[in-house]
Design an enzyme around this catalytic site. Sequence first.
Site, mmCIF file in Angstrom:
data_model
loop_
_atom_site.group_PDB
_atom_site.id
_atom_site.type_symbol
_atom_site.label_atom_id
_atom_site.label_comp_id
_atom_site.label_asym_id
_atom_site.label_seq_id
_atom_site.Cartn_x
_atom_site.Cartn_y
_atom_site.Cartn_z
ATOM 1 N N SER A 99 -1.107 1.343 2.071
ATOM 2 C CA SER A 99 -1.460 2.297 0.667
ATOM 3 C C SER A 99 -2.977 1.773 2.000
ATOM 4 O O SER A 99 -3.064 3.905 2.279
ATOM 5 C CB SER A 99 -2.696 1.860 -0.391
ATOM 6 O OG SER A 99 -2.494 0.465 -0.376
ATOM 7 N N ASP A 168 -5.030 -1.081 -7.047
ATOM 8 C CA ASP A 168 -3.724 -1.413 -7.206
ATOM 9 C C ASP A 168 -3.909 -3.053 -7.230
ATOM 10 O O ASP A 168 -3.294 -3.462 -6.139
ATOM 11 C CB ASP A 168 -3.185 -0.933 -5.720
ATOM 12 C CG ASP A 168 -2.185 -1.070 -5.866
ATOM 13 O OD1 ASP A 168 -1.310 -1.680 -6.850
ATOM 14 O OD2 ASP A 168 -1.156 -1.332 -4.661
#
Length: 285
Positions: A99, A168
């Site tokens: 990410s 996350d």
Amino acid sequence: MNYRHAFHAGNHADVFKHVALLALCDALTAKPAPLFALDTHAGRGLYALDGASALRTGEAEGGIGRLVAEAPRHPAIARYLSAIKACRAEHGSSAYPGSPWLLAHALRAGDRIAACELHPEEAAQLQSVFARDDRVAVHARDGYAAMKALLPPRLGEQRFNRGLVLIDPPFEAQLDEFDAILGALRDALGRWPQGTYAAWYPIKRRRALHPFFRRATTLPARSVLVAEMMVHPDDSPLRMNGSGLLLLNPPWQFDATLRAVLPQLVSALGEAGAAWRVDWLRAAD
């Protein structure tokens, strides 16, 4: 501290999460004002799908491997596949971006990114990935604590009124992780109420999610949206049947984007009984 995302890089959860992440970035960069992005559990930034960890699980074969073969046509999926192609052009044919790499790829020269990683080895690798990118600050620290320290975001005298926080976590704490997410979101919204927040979660036991959703509706956000992608039938607590994103203050019409994207992802990655949903827990006034 024992978790390594290298075993799971490129799996169905990554595909869903990263397609949505890039779509969020594109929606936010449609306006000219500079953005701040915070990745609370950033990992190492880049992964090798031909490495021992990825090959041991083979999860990428059912994720990015299958999606590349299927090549669905929605623009948000094409955008994601284009980012994968760009990553592999730079880092090799088996590379997969995490990410923070995708954030750096999608955001602009005037935007700023903070990427947090607690594990020392992963943080060191993350530092090396962004050693030449002065837009990205790597923090070897706990991501939840960083939300308190870095929000509201500033760079010298510059304040960022818009941006994104991605949460996350590895869910090593299992159900306790939901408490940590909600507590961090409540505090962050008090500090930076105009930010967009995206929190990823795994789906194993459906009933375990009900208290999480109920409590999410009480957060002081303008709107609360849930999006989920199930690649297996929702009938086994022994595996990750799918995953979801809790989205606070998502961009205008982002729910419509997800409703168009998710059926194609489920068709490409799911087995019989796979499903998806996009529901407002609280819509904006």
